[in-house]
Design a protein around this motif. Structure first.
Motif, short mmCIF file in Angstrom:
data_model
loop_
_atom_site.label_atom_id
_atom_site.label_comp_id
_atom_site.label_asym_id
_atom_site.label_seq_id
_atom_site.Cartn_x
_atom_site.Cartn_y
_atom_site.Cartn_z
N VAL A 44 -13.38 1.82 -2.30
CA VAL A 44 -13.19 1.87 -3.74
C VAL A 44 -14.51 1.84 -4.50
O VAL A 44 -14.74 2.64 -5.41
CB VAL A 44 -12.29 0.71 -4.22
CG1 VAL A 44 -12.17 0.70 -5.74
CG2 VAL A 44 -10.91 0.82 -3.57
N THR B 265 -8.92 -3.52 -3.33
CA THR B 265 -7.83 -2.87 -4.03
C THR B 265 -8.36 -1.88 -5.06
O THR B 265 -9.48 -2.02 -5.56
CB THR B 265 -6.94 -3.91 -4.74
OG1 THR B 265 -7.71 -4.60 -5.73
CG2 THR B 265 -6.39 -4.91 -3.73
N ALA B 266 -7.54 -0.91 -5.41
CA ALA B 266 -7.97 0.15 -6.33
C ALA B 266 -7.50 -0.08 -7.76
O ALA B 266 -7.79 0.74 -8.63
CB ALA B 266 -7.45 1.50 -5.83
N ASN B 267 -6.78 -1.18 -8.01
CA ASN B 267 -6.24 -1.40 -9.35
C ASN B 267 -6.78 -2.67 -10.00
O ASN B 267 -6.11 -3.31 -10.81
CB ASN B 267 -4.71 -1.46 -9.31
CG ASN B 267 -4.19 -2.59 -8.43
OD1 ASN B 267 -4.94 -3.21 -7.68
ND2 ASN B 267 -2.91 -2.85 -8.51
N GLY B 268 -8.00 -3.07 -9.61
CA GLY B 268 -8.65 -4.18 -10.28
C GLY B 268 -8.21 -5.56 -9.83
O GLY B 268 -8.48 -6.54 -10.52
N ARG B 269 -7.56 -5.67 -8.67
CA ARG B 269 -7.13 -6.99 -8.17
C ARG B 269 -8.14 -7.57 -7.18
O ARG B 269 -7.83 -8.53 -6.48
CB ARG B 269 -5.75 -6.89 -7.52
CG ARG B 269 -4.63 -6.58 -8.52
CD ARG B 269 -3.28 -6.46 -7.84
NE ARG B 269 -3.30 -5.36 -6.88
CZ ARG B 269 -2.95 -5.49 -5.60
NH1 ARG B 269 -2.59 -6.66 -5.12
NH2 ARG B 269 -2.98 -4.44 -4.81
N ASN C 114 -3.48 -11.64 -2.30
CA ASN C 114 -3.16 -11.53 -3.72
C ASN C 114 -1.76 -12.03 -4.05
O ASN C 114 -0.91 -12.18 -3.18
CB ASN C 114 -3.30 -10.07 -4.17
CG ASN C 114 -4.74 -9.67 -4.39
OD1 ASN C 114 -5.52 -10.40 -4.99
ND2 ASN C 114 -5.11 -8.50 -3.88
N SER D 44 1.98 -11.80 -5.88
CA SER D 44 3.03 -10.84 -6.24
C SER D 44 4.23 -11.62 -6.75
O SER D 44 4.56 -12.70 -6.24
CB SER D 44 3.43 -9.98 -5.03
OG SER D 44 4.54 -9.15 -5.37
N LYS E 38 -1.04 -8.14 -12.16
CA LYS E 38 -1.18 -6.71 -11.84
C LYS E 38 -0.45 -6.35 -10.55
O LYS E 38 -0.77 -5.37 -9.90
CB LYS E 38 -2.65 -6.35 -11.71
CG LYS E 38 -3.47 -6.58 -12.98
CD LYS E 38 -4.92 -6.22 -12.77
CE LYS E 38 -5.74 -6.47 -14.02
NZ LYS E 38 -7.18 -6.11 -13.82
N CYS E 39 0.56 -7.15 -10.19
CA CYS E 39 1.23 -6.91 -8.91
C CYS E 39 2.02 -5.60 -8.92
O CYS E 39 2.19 -4.97 -7.88
CB CYS E 39 2.14 -8.08 -8.54
SG CYS E 39 3.62 -8.27 -9.57
N GLY E 40 2.52 -5.18 -10.10
CA GLY E 40 3.17 -3.88 -10.21
C GLY E 40 4.60 -3.79 -9.73
O GLY E 40 5.17 -2.69 -9.70
#
Length: 370
Positions: free
Chosen positions: A109, A208-212, A281, A283, A359-361
């Motif tokens: 990343v 991670t690619a989404n800032g986590r 992380n 979730s 930001k778990c989505g």
């Protein structure tokens, strides 16, 4: 009138030289010689010498375009150095850990390298004012799972055996797990030795690619109710946890885990000392569940925190647990056993605390961690 032809040798020297040049130019008009430099190299050379060349499309306005090429090469060099550091860190992790599961590190990343202020440990690190008393009794079972004597170690504490024949946990979350210890007569392959055997699956610490930040994924399928990892760190007093928690709150992150199985006396801080669970992380729909485990230490104020799979986990899937995980007090043996991260327990009004975005989505995301 008679015309006279004069050979070139009789012509004046300067005129003769001019005629020779014209003859040579005519002969070389259709000839060419390949250049040893590429088009890009010639452009770069002209820019370095600050020479204008229309044929090479080099002008005063683009003298500095070669900087882009330099930055590209710089990024390649940085990436190569990053891979070397990540590989060295990966080797160090596997050298420290003696369990079956291997650990891998991957960052596709950005250019982040391993954390500098983090020390990997394989057991609890005792902080100031924390003492652990070791048990001095063990079981005499021939087969602790199939033929436990007086309930084996769990029975001695008036609790059920926690595992089935496949080393999968079979008791409800909230009930304690008592494993065989160093004083037991059974060997290391005993079915009641699960958490102490360490990680059994290959895991990967990845960016991670989404800032986590960093995360952890499994490289092998994990069965439902199988042990995955422990949550390790520095054991500190609740007072010290309050002090550190205020600092972590300002940073917008925390690694404090309350050991509140019976009394809220100690906390595990995995910020600077920890294992692979440091990188797991949150979730709102996790695949890991927390259990309190006792092995050589039977002090109920100091349980070991173990993660077991809530469901079957596919290879390549990220491992997660709920930072605000709560056990139903009706199910739990102790009404105080809520096993939640202590950032929510820091003193102060809600307006004073930093609300951390989740930001778990997942579909049922609570939007905020705390």
């Amino acid at each position: 009138m008679r015309s006279t032809f004069r050979p070139i040798s009789n012509v004046h020297a300067s005129v003769r030289l001019q005629l020779q040049k014209e003859n040579m130019a005519q002969c070389l008009k259709d000839c060419w010689i390949p250049c040893k430099l590429s088009w890009d190299d010639l452009q770069a050379l002209c820019r370095r010498q600050r020479l204008v060349c229309k044929q090479l499309h080099v002008s005063k306005n683009n003298f500095n375009e070669y900087v882009v090429e330099y930055l590209c090469n710089y990024r390649k060099i940085k990436k190569a150095k990053q891979r070397q550091k990540l590989r060295r860190w990966e080797d160090q992790l596997n050298q420290k850990c003696k369990h079956k599961g291997r650990m891998f590190v991957l960052n596709e990343v950005d250019l982040d390298i391993p954390p500098k202020d983090f020390t990997y440990i394989t057991d609890y690190k005792l902080g100031e004012g924390v003492k652990v008393s070791q048990t001095a009794v063990g079981c005499k079972c021939a087969d602790c799972v199939k033929e436990p004597t007086n309930g084996c170690c769990a029975g001695a504490s008036e609790h059920r055996m926690a595992y089935n024949d496949s080393r999968q946990v079979k008791i409800r979350p909230g009930l304690p797990i008592y494993e065989c210890n160093s004083f037991c007569s059974c060997g290391p392959e005993c079915g009641n030795r699960v958490v102490q055997r360490g990680i059994q699956y290959d895991l990967c610490i990845f960016k991670t690619a989404n800032g986590r930040g960093w995360g952890v994924r499994t490289l092998q399928m994990i069965k439902k109710n199988a042990f995955v990892m422990e949550y390790l760190g520095e054991i500190i007093t609740s007072e010290e946890a309050e002090r550190r928690g205020e600092t972590y709150d300002k940073q917008g992150a925390t690694y404090l885990f309350d050991l509140d199985y019976v009394d809220d006396v100690y906390t595990v801080d995995a910020a600077r000392y920890g294992n692979i669970s440091h990188f797991v992380n949150h979730s709102c729909d996790p695949n890991l569940q927390v259990y309190n485990v006792f092995i050589d230490n039977l002090d109920e104020r100091l349980p070991r925190i173990a993660f077991f799979a809530i469901r079957a986990i596919k290879s390549g899937e990220e491992l997660t647990f709920d930072y605000k995980m709560t056990i139903d007090p009706v199910v739990a043996e102790s009404k105080r056993m809520d096993t939640n991260f202590s950032l929510a327990e820091i003193q102060g009004t809600p307006t004073q605390r930093m609300r951390m975005e989740c930001k778990c989505g997942v579909e049922k995301c609570r939007k905020f961690l705390f």
